[in-house]
Design a protein around this motif. Structure first.
Motif, PDB file in Angstrom:
ATOM      1  N   ALA A  67      47.504  33.545  46.272  1.00  0.00           N
ATOM      2  CA  ALA A  67      46.667  33.990  47.371  1.00  0.00           C
ATOM      3  C   ALA A  67      45.765  35.659  47.035  1.00  0.00           C
ATOM      4  CB  ALA A  67      46.540  33.147  49.095  1.00  0.00           C
ATOM      5  N   ILE A  68      46.433  36.564  47.298  1.00  0.00           N
ATOM      6  CA  ILE A  68      45.878  37.910  47.474  1.00  0.00           C
ATOM      7  C   ILE A  68      45.974  38.034  46.142  1.00  0.00           C
ATOM      8  CG2 ILE A  68      46.754  40.030  48.282  1.00  0.00           C
ATOM      9  CD1 ILE A  68      48.398  39.411  49.882  1.00  0.00           C
ATOM     10  N   VAL A  69      45.923  37.586  45.417  1.00  0.00           N
ATOM     11  CA  VAL A  69      46.354  38.040  43.752  1.00  0.00           C
ATOM     12  C   VAL A  69      44.857  37.331  43.299  1.00  0.00           C
ATOM     13  CG1 VAL A  69      46.764  37.965  41.392  1.00  0.00           C
ATOM     14  CG2 VAL A  69      48.434  38.259  43.728  1.00  0.00           C
ATOM     15  N   ALA A  70      44.370  36.006  43.954  1.00  0.00           N
ATOM     16  CA  ALA A  70      43.312  35.436  43.554  1.00  0.00           C
ATOM     17  C   ALA A  70      42.766  36.461  44.669  1.00  0.00           C
ATOM     18  CB  ALA A  70      43.304  34.109  43.731  1.00  0.00           C
ATOM     19  N   VAL A  71      42.368  36.725  45.598  1.00  0.00           N
ATOM     20  CA  VAL A  71      41.535  37.598  45.847  1.00  0.00           C
ATOM     21  C   VAL A  71      40.725  38.866  45.094  1.00  0.00           C
ATOM     22  CG1 VAL A  71      40.623  38.910  48.007  1.00  0.00           C
ATOM     23  CG2 VAL A  71      41.302  36.929  48.259  1.00  0.00           C
ATOM     24  N   LEU A  72      42.339  39.294  44.851  1.00  0.00           N
ATOM     25  CA  LEU A  72      41.722  40.762  44.102  1.00  0.00           C
ATOM     26  C   LEU A  72      41.306  40.296  42.367  1.00  0.00           C
ATOM     27  CD1 LEU A  72      44.793  42.888  45.143  1.00  0.00           C
ATOM     28  CD2 LEU A  72      42.678  43.269  45.789  1.00  0.00           C
ATOM     29  N   VAL A  73      42.073  39.754  42.087  1.00  0.00           N
ATOM     30  CA  VAL A  73      41.301  39.107  40.493  1.00  0.00           C
ATOM     31  C   VAL A  73      39.809  39.000  40.529  1.00  0.00           C
ATOM     32  CG1 VAL A  73      41.527  37.535  38.509  1.00  0.00           C
ATOM     33  CG2 VAL A  73      43.915  38.528  39.889  1.00  0.00           C
ATOM     34  N   GLY A  74      39.624  37.787  41.524  1.00  0.00           N
ATOM     35  CA  GLY A  74      38.542  37.546  41.570  1.00  0.00           C
ATOM     36  C   GLY A  74      37.082  38.499  42.044  1.00  0.00           C
ATOM     37  N   GLY A  75      37.609  38.953  42.730  1.00  0.00           N
ATOM     38  CA  GLY A  75      36.403  40.371  43.027  1.00  0.00           C
ATOM     39  C   GLY A  75      36.208  41.376  42.142  1.00  0.00           C
ATOM     40  N   GLY A  76      37.225  41.692  41.130  1.00  0.00           N
ATOM     41  CA  GLY A  76      37.402  42.466  40.130  1.00  0.00           C
ATOM     42  C   GLY A  76      36.711  41.607  39.445  1.00  0.00           C
ATOM     43  N   LEU A  77      36.957  40.532  38.381  1.00  0.00           N
ATOM     44  CA  LEU A  77      36.136  40.630  37.342  1.00  0.00           C
ATOM     45  C   LEU A  77      34.410  39.759  38.001  1.00  0.00           C
ATOM     46  CD1 LEU A  77      38.370  36.689  36.645  1.00  0.00           C
ATOM     47  CD2 LEU A  77      37.745  39.298  35.339  1.00  0.00           C
ATOM     48  N   ALA A  78      34.136  39.915  39.605  1.00  0.00           N
ATOM     49  CA  ALA A  78      33.151  39.697  39.731  1.00  0.00           C
ATOM     50  C   ALA A  78      32.236  41.185  39.918  1.00  0.00           C
ATOM     51  CB  ALA A  78      32.969  39.110  41.102  1.00  0.00           C
ATOM     52  N   LEU A  79      33.033  42.416  39.987  1.00  0.00           N
ATOM     53  CA  LEU A  79      32.480  43.523  40.137  1.00  0.00           C
ATOM     54  C   LEU A  79      31.814  44.188  38.310  1.00  0.00           C
ATOM     55  CD1 LEU A  79      31.693  46.278  40.992  1.00  0.00           C
ATOM     56  CD2 LEU A  79      34.624  46.379  40.965  1.00  0.00           C
ATOM     57  N   THR A  80      33.384  43.442  37.526  1.00  0.00           N
ATOM     58  CA  THR A  80      32.812  43.777  36.565  1.00  0.00           C
ATOM     59  C   THR A  80      31.351  43.102  35.295  1.00  0.00           C
ATOM     60  OG1 THR A  80      34.501  42.337  35.760  1.00  0.00           O
ATOM     61  CG2 THR A  80      35.148  44.503  36.247  1.00  0.00           C
ATOM     62  N   GLY A  81      31.479  41.999  36.153  1.00  0.00           N
ATOM     63  CA  GLY A  81      29.923  41.166  36.146  1.00  0.00           C
ATOM     64  C   GLY A  81      28.863  42.395  36.140  1.00  0.00           C
ATOM     65  N   CYS A  82      29.301  42.152  37.457  1.00  0.00           N
ATOM     66  CA  CYS A  82      27.659  43.002  37.848  1.00  0.00           C
ATOM     67  C   CYS A  82      28.206  44.798  37.194  1.00  0.00           C
ATOM     68  CB  CYS A  82      28.213  43.639  39.192  1.00  0.00           C
ATOM     69  SG  CYS A  82      28.242  42.405  40.412  1.00  0.00           S
ATOM     70  N   VAL A 254      39.418  49.758  32.190  1.00  0.00           N
ATOM     71  CA  VAL A 254      41.034  49.239  33.253  1.00  0.00           C
ATOM     72  C   VAL A 254      41.205  48.510  33.729  1.00  0.00           C
ATOM     73  CG1 VAL A 254      41.768  50.026  34.802  1.00  0.00           C
ATOM     74  CG2 VAL A 254      40.989  52.175  33.345  1.00  0.00           C
ATOM     75  N   MET A 255      39.606  47.797  34.406  1.00  0.00           N
ATOM     76  CA  MET A 255      40.025  46.276  35.734  1.00  0.00           C
ATOM     77  C   MET A 255      40.007  45.222  34.934  1.00  0.00           C
ATOM     78  SD  MET A 255      36.589  47.455  37.934  1.00  0.00           S
ATOM     79  CE  MET A 255      37.248  46.095  38.973  1.00  0.00           C
ATOM     80  N   VAL A 256      39.551  45.038  33.319  1.00  0.00           N
ATOM     81  CA  VAL A 256      39.542  44.365  32.762  1.00  0.00           C
ATOM     82  C   VAL A 256      41.782  43.852  32.227  1.00  0.00           C
ATOM     83  CG1 VAL A 256      39.097  42.882  31.034  1.00  0.00           C
ATOM     84  CG2 VAL A 256      37.559  43.532  32.502  1.00  0.00           C
ATOM     85  N   GLY A 257      41.693  45.443  32.048  1.00  0.00           N
ATOM     86  CA  GLY A 257      42.819  44.772  31.228  1.00  0.00           C
ATOM     87  C   GLY A 257      44.500  44.936  32.588  1.00  0.00           C
ATOM     88  N   ALA A 258      44.178  45.717  33.627  1.00  0.00           N
ATOM     89  CA  ALA A 258      44.760  45.234  34.634  1.00  0.00           C
ATOM     90  C   ALA A 258      45.206  43.437  34.641  1.00  0.00           C
ATOM     91  CB  ALA A 258      44.729  46.171  36.174  1.00  0.00           C
ATOM     92  N   ILE A 259      43.385  42.820  35.280  1.00  0.00           N
ATOM     93  CA  ILE A 259      43.321  42.031  35.595  1.00  0.00           C
ATOM     94  C   ILE A 259      44.103  40.471  34.574  1.00  0.00           C
ATOM     95  CG2 ILE A 259      41.712  40.212  35.615  1.00  0.00           C
ATOM     96  CD1 ILE A 259      39.581  41.630  37.193  1.00  0.00           C
ATOM     97  N   VAL A 260      44.028  41.026  33.286  1.00  0.00           N
ATOM     98  CA  VAL A 260      44.376  40.087  32.454  1.00  0.00           C
ATOM     99  C   VAL A 260      45.455  39.785  32.274  1.00  0.00           C
ATOM    100  CG1 VAL A 260      44.263  39.137  29.807  1.00  0.00           C
ATOM    101  CG2 VAL A 260      42.072  40.244  30.856  1.00  0.00           C
ATOM    102  N   SER A 261      46.361  40.996  32.411  1.00  0.00           N
ATOM    103  CA  SER A 261      47.899  41.319  31.802  1.00  0.00           C
ATOM    104  C   SER A 261      48.435  40.995  33.172  1.00  0.00           C
ATOM    105  CB  SER A 261      48.397  42.919  32.327  1.00  0.00           C
ATOM    106  OG  SER A 261      48.184  42.946  33.437  1.00  0.00           O
ATOM    107  N   ILE A 262      47.690  40.359  34.572  1.00  0.00           N
ATOM    108  CA  ILE A 262      47.981  39.491  35.620  1.00  0.00           C
ATOM    109  C   ILE A 262      48.110  38.017  35.236  1.00  0.00           C
ATOM    110  CG2 ILE A 262      48.287  39.432  38.122  1.00  0.00           C
ATOM    111  CD1 ILE A 262      48.449  42.442  38.012  1.00  0.00           C
ATOM    112  N   SER A 263      46.759  37.772  35.349  1.00  0.00           N
ATOM    113  CA  SER A 263      46.401  36.467  35.381  1.00  0.00           C
ATOM    114  C   SER A 263      46.256  35.705  33.945  1.00  0.00           C
ATOM    115  CB  SER A 263      45.012  36.380  36.110  1.00  0.00           C
ATOM    116  OG  SER A 263      43.823  36.660  35.660  1.00  0.00           O
ATOM    117  N   GLY A 264      45.801  36.504  32.867  1.00  0.00           N
ATOM    118  CA  GLY A 264      45.047  35.849  31.623  1.00  0.00           C
ATOM    119  C   GLY A 264      43.895  35.900  31.937  1.00  0.00           C
ATOM    120  N   SER A 265      42.883  35.617  30.990  1.00  0.00           N
ATOM    121  CA  SER A 265      42.001  35.143  30.687  1.00  0.00           C
ATOM    122  C   SER A 265      41.173  34.425  31.693  1.00  0.00           C
ATOM    123  CB  SER A 265      41.271  34.406  29.521  1.00  0.00           C
ATOM    124  OG  SER A 265      40.183  35.085  28.905  1.00  0.00           O
ATOM    125  N   ILE A 266      40.583  34.342  32.540  1.00  0.00           N
ATOM    126  CA  ILE A 266      39.981  33.907  33.581  1.00  0.00           C
ATOM    127  C   ILE A 266      38.069  33.896  33.420  1.00  0.00           C
ATOM    128  CG2 ILE A 266      39.117  33.117  35.550  1.00  0.00           C
ATOM    129  CD1 ILE A 266      42.193  34.028  36.480  1.00  0.00           C
TER     130      ILE A 266
END
Length: 342
Positions: A67-82, A254-266
């Protein structure tokens, strides 16, 4: 301003509540009181005893870090989108539609498949190679789109989709030459996205990367506001576009690389959340960035919950759900743009 702060507080509290709810919602029949007992036990509250260590493992070692990883991944992806939407001036831009996630996934897949045969891959690690893949894809998209000012129109998305298709084709090629089935299954996970492999060890990397990325982006919010008015206006007002682009592109990579390495492509989290939040709080990035980041975090927590329960006891890849939501949303935006509606 008060409304903006209130929205942030409400979403943050909903995220905390959602993390707790995510620890007892799932295929296993666990009561809320049992979850509370485990929290009391772990926090040494009132000297609570715990008999069922299997239940403890499910809650504390599987569901809570997920659940915590989901929070960090979701927040990171939204931030990179902005960030991507501000830099390109295109509301359809995000790491998934621009092929950045596919590039990170391609390098990660290569690392998974051949790290035992190529020693340097094992030294670099999947996380670093995912970052390199994100950076390479972003450089390709940026260089190609910079010609003829293509980055200001829909050609940018076409370039991103082309890069994504190329990376996905290479991933299929890697799968064909992968040495064993275990590596193939792991690579397929990257292509669909999922949080099933989340561990406590993943949280520190994501947290550090997300916090640094957020601080850098928020500090440059005023420059992003100026860029939104056009490149010529930004230059006249003294914004160093080349330097700003470099900083934020490295930040996204950096953010996308870290996110994808843990969660895959979302996909599509970075497209959906900034677009919706922009309708609520406006285009001021000092408001948009924090609200969109929190909204993306909340969105992905509940998307992950749905992925775990919709076909229980099996699990649906979270990337499938975000795509089922994101593709119609993407088409809706295209339709609005074709009509000249912003």
């Amino acid at each position: 301003m008060k409304k903006y702060k209130l929205i942030c507080i409400i979403i943050f509290l909903l995220i905390l509540l959602s993390i707790v709810l995510a620890t007892f919602i799932g295929s296993a029949d666990i009561k809320f009181a049992q979850v509370i007992d485990i929290y009391k036990f772990k926090l040494h509250f009132l000297n609570t005893d715990l008999d069922d260590m299997g239940l403890y493992s499910i809650i504390w070692n599987i569901r809570l870090p997920r659940a915590i990883v989901a929070v960090l991944v979701g927040g990171g992806l939204a931030l990179t989108g902005c960030i991507m939407q501000a830099l390109t001036g295109n509301v359809m831009a995000e790491p998934y539609t621009l092929g950045i996630q596919s590039g990170a996934g391609m390098f990660a897949a290569f690392s998974i498949a051949f790290f035992s045969q190529i020693p340097i891959l094992g030294i670099l690690g999947t996380n670093i190679l995912a970052f390199i893949g994100a950076m390479v894809s972003m450089i390709f998209v940026y260089i190609i789109s910079s010609r003829d000012r293509a980055k200001s129109n829909s050609n940018l998305i076409l370039i991103g989709i082309s890069i994504s298709m190329l990376c996905n084709a290479i991933i299929q090629l890697i799968i064909a030459f992968a040495p064993d089935n275990a590596k193939i299954r792991s690579i397929v996970f990257w292509t669909m996205g999922g949080l099933g492999g989340a561990h406590w060890e993943d949280i520190s990397l994501l947290f550090i990367v997300s916090i640094i990325g957020f601080i850098i982006t928020y500090a440059l919010a005023e420059e992003l506001n100026i860029i939104s008015m056009g490149e010529e206006t930004a230059i006249i007002l003294g914004v160093q576009l080349h330097k700003l682009n470099k900083i934020l592109l490295v930040c996204v990579s950096v953010m996308v690389g870290a996110i994808v390495s843990i969660s895959g492509s979302i996909g599509f989290v970075g497209l959906i959340t900034p677009h919706i939040v922009r309708k609520i709080v406006g285009s001021d990035h000092k408001k948009l960035i924090p609200v969109a980041t929190l909204t993306g975090a909340l969105f992905l927590v509940w998307t992950d919950i749905v992925s775990r329960v919709i076909v229980a006891p099996k699990e649906l890849p979270i990337g499938v759900i975000t795509s089922l939501i994101g593709v119609p949303f993407f088409l809706f935006i295209i339709k609005k743009r074709s009509r000249g509606v912003k």
